[in-house]
Design an enzyme around this catalytic site. Structure first.
Site, PDB file in Angstrom:
ATOM      1  N   GLU A 171       9.789  -8.294  -0.708  1.00  0.00           N
ATOM      2  CA  GLU A 171       8.412  -8.079  -1.153  1.00  0.00           C
ATOM      3  C   GLU A 171       7.819  -6.785  -0.607  1.00  0.00           C
ATOM      4  OE1 GLU A 171       9.632 -10.795   0.318  1.00  0.00           O
ATOM      5  OE2 GLU A 171       9.582 -12.336  -1.237  1.00  0.00           O
ATOM      6  N   ASP A 228      13.727   8.246  13.449  1.00  0.00           N
ATOM      7  CA  ASP A 228      14.786   7.301  13.826  1.00  0.00           C
ATOM      8  C   ASP A 228      14.204   5.983  14.330  1.00  0.00           C
ATOM      9  OD1 ASP A 228      13.857   8.746  16.020  1.00  0.00           O
ATOM     10  OD2 ASP A 228      15.818   8.987  16.962  1.00  0.00           O
TER      11      ASP A 228
END
Lengths: 682, 682
Positions: free
Chosen positions: B395, B154
């Site tokens: 990217e 998480d």
């Protein structure tokens, strides 16, 4: 303001967008035209408040063009506001102009260098946080509180860094932050992922805890209503003592704000090239100015343009205040207090230094990517909880936010593992282009961290930060030099980076020693018996037996002539070099050591002097072979063909293991240094 | 499978998580324990299908631990599967063990190096895309189709790269991708941003177009139901010709899948340290193994553990196939076909090379960050649309996905502006640690791009890629060398980077010339009148007048003695060097040029030979002063005490302007070279 006047102003803006880009022969008119109506209403519709006489005032609203390629729009807006002349705007993209292809600090009303997409909202997050802190103890209505507006393109919404910023803005309840997403559907080469699906953007923002409104970005009534939302609809009176601490305190916020305290996003459906029929919503026009023969046709389509018309930007709602000056209260800065030979990790000394300097420099702020108990920024956090921002595991946004904080005169120190600084290289690069005053500290550098393995080993950080324009790169060995260098970083303007070590190293410098940026410390053999590491020190650290073992059997009488070498090291490898120095002495080799704590700028003068004297230089570093300390030293002797440089650096793929095993494996341990020195002297 | 057996297996897994980390003295037991039940059910509950005899088979399901610090769980699972011995697992984190602190390729069932958080889902995206392509023309039920499972923490959900991957997985409708989010609430130093607010994660995933289920991550029935969802509940029969092209075609997908074709996320509320009462849900236990005295107490809490028990991992549902071999059909590879002196941008030659090589190498895949019309990967895209993936402006995910594609034997070429490669430095670094075979091409390198300004100028790319382990860095000057070097990149295994130029440069090499990696080309003065750039060439490019002007007034008779210099350049600066060479001849200076197209590895032998002969070396590069070509050359001569090196590189902050203005401003133009050479020879 009357829509008709706004529409006339938008014509002026469009006129100069088209004219300036055609004159320049390059640029992005279509991406500018799509957001023209949005920005015209923001600026001249009574929303954006800015005192041009005091652009740095925290009372001002701020505007960031995250879609930096829309710079022709940015400049045309300032022309319409009367602060750029028609002559000046036609210098767009000229070598001598401040109106660059993408906004840079050379344009004085610009807030941040943009042009690498997806970074503006992070800067906005930092500025929104900064505003909360700068304008404290101020009775205000939320409608009066200065706002940070960020114009984003729809294409850049694919950048993860945008969602890092969206996430954090919501966490810190930055209701003074307004994102405007210009959904013009078309990217550079094709349709964006979501085209005109504005609801899709809206539901994403909402899932991250923002309020949103979806509008037609060319409908002046809708735009006006949208801007009213953050400014008025959510306005509630409230006495606000908005220190940064309180800004972070959810309970404080829920008690003191009656609104929902959410950041606000305006999702605007727009048409790329809006206003020029043959460019509108067409592929193939991205980043292309009109050729001269089509310019007249396009300008004709605008109809009558009142080129003399200028819009009025309102003054801030609250009293203008200049940025709080950086306060230096020297009496409050304690000296560090270490004992020689005390074992202290430099990462811990970094945290202590921040804490120590924090009192005298109230503008120091610490940001950390959820590893403050590893980087030891926690020492500062505990002392100054209201000046520490948890940025969670989102390094890109952390750096962008630091740029925003620095914009208001804060001195942000950004810390995480050195390895994870790579995550934000683009943001660091852009921070440098924006001349931002941001400090970085990367901990857990090198293979000497041991068991965690290569993913956690910062081995390219020096190469990375050296290749940042105008940067400073520091790599202290002991606690005293670390503390002193953090102080130097505070005083130094610009991007500076400090590399710290996980393991403990002995204190070798006195608390009064100075460590100027660009300096180094020379440790000739003869001082070995004074304050510098001695056999006692090595005994403490458990190395002596091992060192002695390897040196055994060699008689000190084997010396034939005086054999000398210069060893240049920094950080953990200096520890190895000290051990090697002692061993080498037994074999009649006199090694002079240089503690090269400042890698950029490097102390050319001193290193050159000793290098020329001694002739043989060995560099040792816990960093990849490329781009680190060794390369910095090579540059010093590039034109000095009397000095031979031998580099020791990490060159094999490291792995999990014990620190000593890894230093040995990579040939950067004291045994490797001894071996190399002997090789060199043969 | 019976929950009771699964629970017993989970005890074995927990036992070895605790024992191995305590034995190692470091590691992350609590982060492993929280996901133990989830992973045990996945692996042994009939879901995960894997043929251990053929780990590379595309018929296998795959499992990526994005939260790489849970490696003790990963290894313990494989122990419970019977493929790691109890003896082996106790070598965790040892120098000689393949079981590293964070998973690396040294563990043979590992799919990707992880440990820098937030990267695993991107790798999963690439693998899910690859599977679609590898298992083509196969009649299957979606329930039979191999799946890629990614375990995320998480804490790492704060990383923007995760949301880039979430976004793209949805766009490409990767319903063979399953994310499992282990929401154990606690990060390293504090609670995560959302604590146990599992719905918050769920709504975020849904807003990005995923299906989700929220479960208790320790309830075996709920876990089982969750894993059934992607495998069975959405199963629909369908004949599927799943070429990559079709995978991208929304219409094709909607016609051929009857399910909703969404990736699937299991959001599991878990307890950090689950199974050991005094570690459960407690701060302060992150990354800490049990001390030896507490280990027994903890193991006792597990109750009876059947240490002999092993679980069964099912074989794949579909026929085992080995990865499609890389096919080289030499007859299908045409030669490039350029004319000497033809003006071609190297970025365009890159695109042409990919297209040309595409036929013979069916495993070449092109990925681009929405700039394919600038990098010219569009040439490949147009010819092979089914082998081109638009990765949009994200990217980081692009690089991670390339790592995943390479895992199936594809040869991914990743292209964007050189400047924006910095965005993915951490992913590139991790790709290298994972020994991934990924190719990069960065276009628009250097200040020579001109008007767009510094944000678009790749000026640190060489420094960055040089500092990547085992990398290759190439920087061709003309179209022929570009094409040949792309061919070399295809054949070479590992990380390789090519830097291309925006503007056009003349073709100077014949189509049959070879350009091996690690080579260079020497251009002595005397060849100036043959195939190499001549005055005709310079006339064509409009430089001659300028060059002549500056050279005017100097008589060739001014030569006194033979004055020689070696100029080393690459890419755009080689063009400048050629012009300088010609000018210098007029003044009686003989400059030998080296086209250093391979910067890493660099041709030490040749460069050393010429350097030693000539003694004076000038390097010129369109890159920051630090970490580029000049530093690579310095390393060659580090121990050669007869050679002086003079570096010319970018050192001032560049700006918008004309390419020639910028080359002059940064002192890397032919006039700067001439000036420097004269200075050197004085």
């Amino acid at each position: 303001m009357d829509n008709k006047i706004l529409e006339k102003l938008a014509k002026v803006v469009r006129y100069y967008i088209l004219l300036s880009t055609t004159t320049a022969g390059s640029g992005h008119p279509t991406s500018s035209l799509s957001a023209t109506d949005l920005m015209t209403v923001l600026m001249f519709g009574g929303f954006f408040r800015f005192d041009f006489a005091y652009p740095d005032s925290p009372a001002n609203d701020r505007l960031i063009f995250s879609k930096g390629h829309a710079s022709p729009l940015l400049y045309s807006l300032y022309l319409a506001a009367g602060v750029i002349t028609p002559k000046e705007i036609l210098t767009l993209r000229d070598f001598h102009s401040s109106l660059e292809g993408h906004p840079t600090p050379r344009f004085k009303y610009n807030e941040a260098a943009t042009g690498s997409l997806g970074q503006g909202l992070s800067v906005g997050v930092g500025m929104a946080l900064a505003l909360r802190a700068r304008i404290s103890n101020f009775e205000f209505r939320i409608s009066n509180f200065p706002k940070v507006y960020v114009l984003l393109g729809d294409g850049e919404m694919a950048e993860g860094s945008v969602w890092e910023a969206v996430n954090l803005a919501s966490y810190y309840r930055l209701d003074n932050l307004v994102a405007i997403v210009d959904v013009n559907r078309l990217g550079q080469s094709r349709e964006t992922m979501y085209g005109w699906d504005t609801d899709s953007y809206s539901s994403k923002f909402r899932s991250f805890g923002w309020d949103t409104v979806v509008i037609d970005g060319h409908d002046y009534d809708q735009i006006t209503e949208a801007f009213k939302t953050p400014a008025f609809a959510r306005a509630t009176a409230g006495k606000q003592n908005s220190s940064i601490r309180q800004a972070q305190d959810k309970k404080f916020i829920s008690q003191n704000y009656k609104g929902r305290n959410r950041p606000f996003a305006i999702i605007a459906r727009t048409v790329k090239g809006k206003g020029v029929s043959f460019m509108e919503n067409k592929d193939g026009w991205h980043g292309k100015p009109l050729p001269k023969d089509l310019l007249d046709k396009a300008l004709n389509e605008l109809g009558e343009v009142d080129l003399k018309l200028r819009g009025k930007v309102g003054k801030p709602n609250i009293q203008t205040r200049n940025p709080k000056p950086e306060i230096l209260n020297k009496s409050k800065i304690r000296n560090p207090n270490y004992l020689i030979r005390e074992m202290v990790a430099t990462r811990k000394a970094y945290g202590k230094a921040l804490e120590r300097l924090g009192e005298g420099y109230p503008d120091i702020i610490s940001l950390d990517a959820e590893v403050n108990n590893s980087t030891y920024s926690e020492i500062f956090r505990k002392k100054y909880p209201d000046r520490f921002f948890e940025m969670f595991i989102a390094e890109q946004n952390m750096v962008g936010a630091a740029v925003g904080l620095a914009r208001y005169g804060y001195v942000p120190f950004v810390s995480t593992f050195a390895a994870f600084m790579t995550r934000a290289f683009d943001q660091i690069r852009m921070a440098a282009l924006g001349e931002a005053n941001v400090k970085f500290c990367g901990s857990h550098a090198g293979v000497s961290i041991g068991a965690d393995g290569p993913s956690q080993m910062g081995l390219e950080d020096i190469a990375m930060f050296r290749a940042v324009h105008n940067s400073t790169v520091l790599y202290p060995f002991d606690a005293v030099s670390t503390e002193k260098l953090v102080g130097e970083m505070v005083k130094h303007k610009g991007i500076s980076y400090m590399r710290t070590t996980r393991g403990e190293t002995p204190v070798i410098y006195g608390n009064n020693e100075e460590f100027p940026i660009g300096g180094c410390k020379v440790h000739p053999l003869k001082t070995q018996n004074s304050e510098l590491p001695t056999s006692r020190l090595l005994r403490q650290s458990g190395y002596e037996g091992r060192a002695r073992l390897r040196g055994a059997g060699k008689s000190q009488n084997q010396r034939k002539k005086k054999r000398t070498v210069l060893i240049i090291a920094a950080g953990i490898t200096l520890f190895e070099a000290f051990k090697a120095q002692q061993e080498l002495e037994k074999e009649g080799i006199e090694a002079t050591l240089i503690d090269c704590y400042s890698i950029k700028p490097i102390d050319e003068k001193t290193i050159k002097k000793y290098g020329m004297q001694i002739g043989r230089v060995v560099t040792v570093e816990d960093h990849w072979f490329e781009g680190g300390l060794g390369d910095a030293v090579l540059n010093i002797f590039a034109t000095e063909p009397r000095v031979k440089i031998y580099k020791l650096a990490v060159s094999k793929m490291p792995r999990s293991g014990k620190p000593e095993e890894l230093l040995d494996y990579e040939d950067i341990s004291f045994t490797a240094i001894i071996k190399k020195v002997k090789e060199v002297l043969q």
